[in-house]
Design an enzyme around this catalytic site. Structure first.
Site, PDB file in Angstrom:
ATOM      1  N   SER A  52     -11.240   6.010  -2.708  1.00  0.00           N
ATOM      2  CA  SER A  52     -12.065   7.132  -3.175  1.00  0.00           C
ATOM      3  C   SER A  52     -11.347   8.070  -4.136  1.00  0.00           C
ATOM      4  CB  SER A  52     -12.575   7.945  -1.990  1.00  0.00           C
ATOM      5  OG  SER A  52     -13.522   7.203  -1.270  1.00  0.00           O
TER       6      SER A  52
ATOM      7  N   LYS B 222     -12.762   8.313  -7.536  1.00  0.00           N
ATOM      8  CA  LYS B 222     -13.961   9.096  -7.864  1.00  0.00           C
ATOM      9  C   LYS B 222     -13.652  10.244  -8.818  1.00  0.00           C
ATOM     10  CE  LYS B 222     -16.017   7.894  -3.407  1.00  0.00           C
ATOM     11  NZ  LYS B 222     -16.226   8.353  -2.002  1.00  0.00           N
TER      12      LYS B 222
ATOM     13  N   TYR C  55     -18.507  -0.134  -8.522  1.00  0.00           N
ATOM     14  CA  TYR C  55     -18.025   0.827  -7.532  1.00  0.00           C
ATOM     15  C   TYR C  55     -16.891   0.240  -6.689  1.00  0.00           C
ATOM     16  CZ  TYR C  55     -17.915   3.861  -3.456  1.00  0.00           C
ATOM     17  OH  TYR C  55     -17.505   4.690  -2.449  1.00  0.00           O
TER      18      TYR C  55
ATOM     19  N   TYR D 117     -13.725  14.702   2.035  1.00  0.00           N
ATOM     20  CA  TYR D 117     -14.822  14.367   2.944  1.00  0.00           C
ATOM     21  C   TYR D 117     -15.323  15.637   3.635  1.00  0.00           C
ATOM     22  CZ  TYR D 117     -12.942   9.766   1.977  1.00  0.00           C
ATOM     23  OH  TYR D 117     -12.483   8.656   1.347  1.00  0.00           O
TER      24      TYR D 117
ATOM     25  N   VAL E 209      -9.485   6.276   1.608  1.00  0.00           N
ATOM     26  CA  VAL E 209      -9.371   5.680   2.936  1.00  0.00           C
ATOM     27  C   VAL E 209      -8.111   4.825   3.090  1.00  0.00           C
ATOM     28  CG1 VAL E 209     -10.648   3.538   2.546  1.00  0.00           C
ATOM     29  CG2 VAL E 209     -10.857   4.709   4.739  1.00  0.00           C
TER      30      VAL E 209
END
Lengths: 319, 319, 319, 319
Positions: free
Chosen positions: B78, B81, B203, B255, B273
């Site tokens: 992530s 992103k 993705y 998160y 993660v």
């Protein structure tokens, strides 16, 4: 090798009065657009004219810069949550976090489902639910909570005339069915230790405190200065404590607009439904803006605009 | 009158290697506690030993400080992103905000209800749903999205060997039922413009990029330096753009622990993660820590601890 | 061509006393299993022994069949919602449905989110929120609501000694923070017209009414007989009204177990936290079972079992 | 003592053709009001004229009464869920309830939050999520699920020409992003055992079956007759099984209008987005109505009206 950036904390490079003057002009030109709504659930709020704007900066050296209606008083409403949080943390420290979490709220829609889902633990001390628990902690840990809070606010602002608006508190108390609901709901999970009525009385009193932009800018100074209050010279909380309260204002201080506020302003801030927003430039100053018309998330529409312009004109965003 | 604070951006006062060494020791003493869980939904993540810790700092002058396993590669997950968000904003600017909001997510529980409640508009670009929409924007606006992203990451890190782990991407693709669900759900609201499979392929590819702490610290430097990338010398985004991305990392980058992260660390950050966390000290440096074991909210347990210690030892929290 | 089915309403084929005796034995054998919990939020409920079971049937011809502790009194709690609903519908008819919906509640978790989502309109009159609105309607439309309700219950049951347990009502009033929360929340949407305290006083009074299984079986008879009350000979509501109230009991009468109850029992029914469940076999009889230990959804564990056995032994399920 | 009620199951007292004729007239007078919307997410549904109404009754003796467009075919859509539920229960019995619950859904808004909250266990077999799990069970337990279902529907209706509309299934498959999302979401919790694509293929096939009102009325007859199918003479399920399926149709068969449907109609029923509604009068008959325009909850507007009129004219509501 490039040279290191200038010290953005060196505000001697800035003409703050000129900047405030420009912002004041820009804001007043926008009065005519007539956007935003004044809170109207009680007459005392509904009756405030919308064409008001004040802004004040309190530097660490004691200097104050101000513009517009910076000496007009209003009820501080949810801005008070910063101060009761400070009192609660000084009283019980990290034990507070067993009774309130410190995460953003998500969205308005989330408030009650969240309380139910998390068994009466409010998401943060700046949502109404969390502020009610915080008020309960203050009530439990200070002999005379009202006197303590009044004294705290007078010392933070250096203004011995700060006082509560008893009529306003009573008026909010009578129309505040939703807060009564929240308090009883939290109580049903055992997360209020005092009588519900007493907690609500104190909560509505803290919201009714009447102050102006200069008072509030000064009252934020301790959060800019590692916990040391300029007006009183007292160490109100530790440097770590001030850092943490600033962090919480950044992620949860402007209701459900914290992301947007970080995006457009970039300062720790706390807003209230009367149109006040207090903010902190760490190491540099406490601030307050006030303008009564609110955006749909409950933050002062032109107050937010003023803070946006301020960080863009000064480069003082923390990001 | 008190003298103004020192410039906290003057890091010449700090012995960064000594600080990193201390943090490294403290972290390694905690390996034995065996807390946290390595992500195990695919073998490629489950097989990583948990007793790993790396940390790297990339200063604006190009200097890198590093410690521990800072040259060991992992999939960035992530963390990617941040970069696809930068690409999407460069392509369509504020039009992105019609398709993704920029508020904190509330809690995990909130993700799908929120998507349903807000008609397929994800809450921010760092939740999976928002990153899927962002990936869709990149796909629509760059001729060869994969090549563009690879080139972007190589230029940001100054490492021409950055590449995707095709096997990993395939493995995640096959087990990623929840992301497939999210993508189709968003598609049902018309908020994906490309084929669902294509969006998901891109993705999962972005998540599979393999880099190390030094690569990632360098790749964050443009966000510390007003949009200017040190390794490539390019102006990647405007100063305003960098400020805004930092703001979003602060309120939504970790998160559902953004509040806690602001409280304990106080830097814009984005976690993945695989145990990586990138962060930014505005005006000063890009950072990356990596340690595979995760806390219950999915952030690197010891990575978070290392960043906490770092801001407390250096005074570099933005608050 | 097969012959048409026998008339299941011809209960002359059934030995009801024998059936009740068998059920009573089966239930009492299960006392030892010690499953289920007695409601314990107030002493008056917590002190009731769990090894109690009573059941009564009131046929349309006035005959009563009973077994076990069918003459032991208990507070009727939420069973009262059937009667206040009847009174509210007689007073304002379909106008009630502007203030309360008539859909199943989904799940417990849903209660407050639903109230918030649907702007203070409770999902049905049998959830606490809906019953509070119903109580408000009764208060607004009958001169002396308490006297009206007492008279109504005495006439329905044919027992002039039915009365409220004032101490119990007071005790529930003091510990009922969640209901206070609900009432204030509904009030905040303007969906209560009387003083919140008055509504809650009436609500807790209706819950405190003390009756036994025979009283309640008789009090359900009007819903089995097209609205005509046997004990008093009065037409309490129209046949259409009785049909509709039965329908609502089927889909919403047993808290969040309506699906399971329809599945295992198949009769319109309403349960209360004291362990009572009233039910209706349309065209045939009113019923009441009572056993204090509750399942995790708040319905009488052995009461539900008894009704299940009853419909299976008699073929009197409506399905 | 009053005499016992007549046997409402003795329908010899009713002139069913006259009643159907009256209902048909009343419905057709309402065509002009032009209320309700035809489902339009795929052309095959959008192209059906809205001025259609058919109704058929299949008595236990094999007699059929029909009116209007009762011989015009349509895709049965969610009505098929009754039959796949029957097949799944015959295959694995109560083990099904470990994978699907049997409570009403609450409201549409609830669907995904509920799945997330209850870890991938759909609330009942008639919501799309529950029907997808049911389809998975059928796929796992019958050698050739499609052939099994086709054979089942031909035997239930006595019509060997019942078939799937492959083009329609393909069209729904391509536009059904939300169902793809649901299936993948359930799969992420491990509650689908077959390949997601295969499950969805079967699910969209069952929805595409083309039948008319007479076919469907006959196909419901086994649920009125204790599990015995008139057209085929087979015992399809036990009497207990039929009772339970009827109970589930009552509490969950009409999407989020189950409470309203029980209130106004009072029969176990299942609706589909093509405008069909099947229903059961236990011990007496299977029914089907069809009219394409839907109310805002997705049930046939005039179909619901027709069933309301039918139970009020015949007294055949179960309440």
């Amino acid at each position: 090798m490039r040279k290191p950036p200038n010290n953005p904390y060196d505000i001697s490079r800035l003409d703050l009065d000129d900047i405030l003057g420009t912002i004041n002009e820009e804001v007043r030109q926008r009065f005519g657009e007539n956007r935003g709504e004044v809170a109207d659930y009680i007459p005392a709020l509904a009756d405030v004219p919308r064409d008001r704007f004040g802004m004040a900066l309190a530097l660490l050296d004691g200097t104050v810069h101000e513009v517009g209606n910076a000496r007009e008083r209003f009820s501080i409403q949810s801005v008070s949550k910063v101060y009761t949080l400070t009192l609660a943390l000084e009283a019980i420290g990290d034990a507070l976090w067993k009774r309130v979490d410190r995460e953003p709220s998500g969205d308005p829609f989330n408030s009650l489902i969240q309380l139910e889902h998390e068994k009466g633990i409010p998401r943060n001390p700046f949502m109404n639910a969390g502020a009610i628990v915080t008020a309960d902690v203050v009530l439990s840990n200070y002999g005379d909570a009202e006197a303590t809070l009044l004294e705290f606010m007078r010392a933070r602002s250096g203004n011995p005339e700060v006082g509560a608006d008893v009529e306003l508190a009573k008026s909010e108390r009578e129309s505040g069915h939703r807060n009564v609901a929240l308090a009883n709901f939290i109580r049903s999970y055992g997360n209020l230790h005092n009588d519900v009525q007493d907690v609500l009385d104190f909560y509505f009193l803290q919201c009714s405190l009447r102050m102006d932009c200069v008072d509030l800018a000064r009252s934020m100074q301790y959060l800019a200065d590692g916990g040391r209050c300029g007006p009183s010279g007292q160490q109100v909380t530790s440097a770590e404590g001030a850092t943490r309260i600033n962090a919480m204002m950044m992620t949860a201080g402007t209701y459900d607009a914290a992301g947007d506020f970080a995006f457009h302003v970039g300062l720790p801030a706390k807003s209230g439904v009367s149109g006040a927003i207090v903010a902190v430039v760490p190491h540099v100053m406490g601030l307050c803006v006030w303008s009564p018309a609110l955006d749909r998330k409950g933050n002062s529409l032109l107050g937010g605009y003023a803070l946006h312009r301020f960080t863009r004109m000064t480069g003082l965003s923390v990001f």
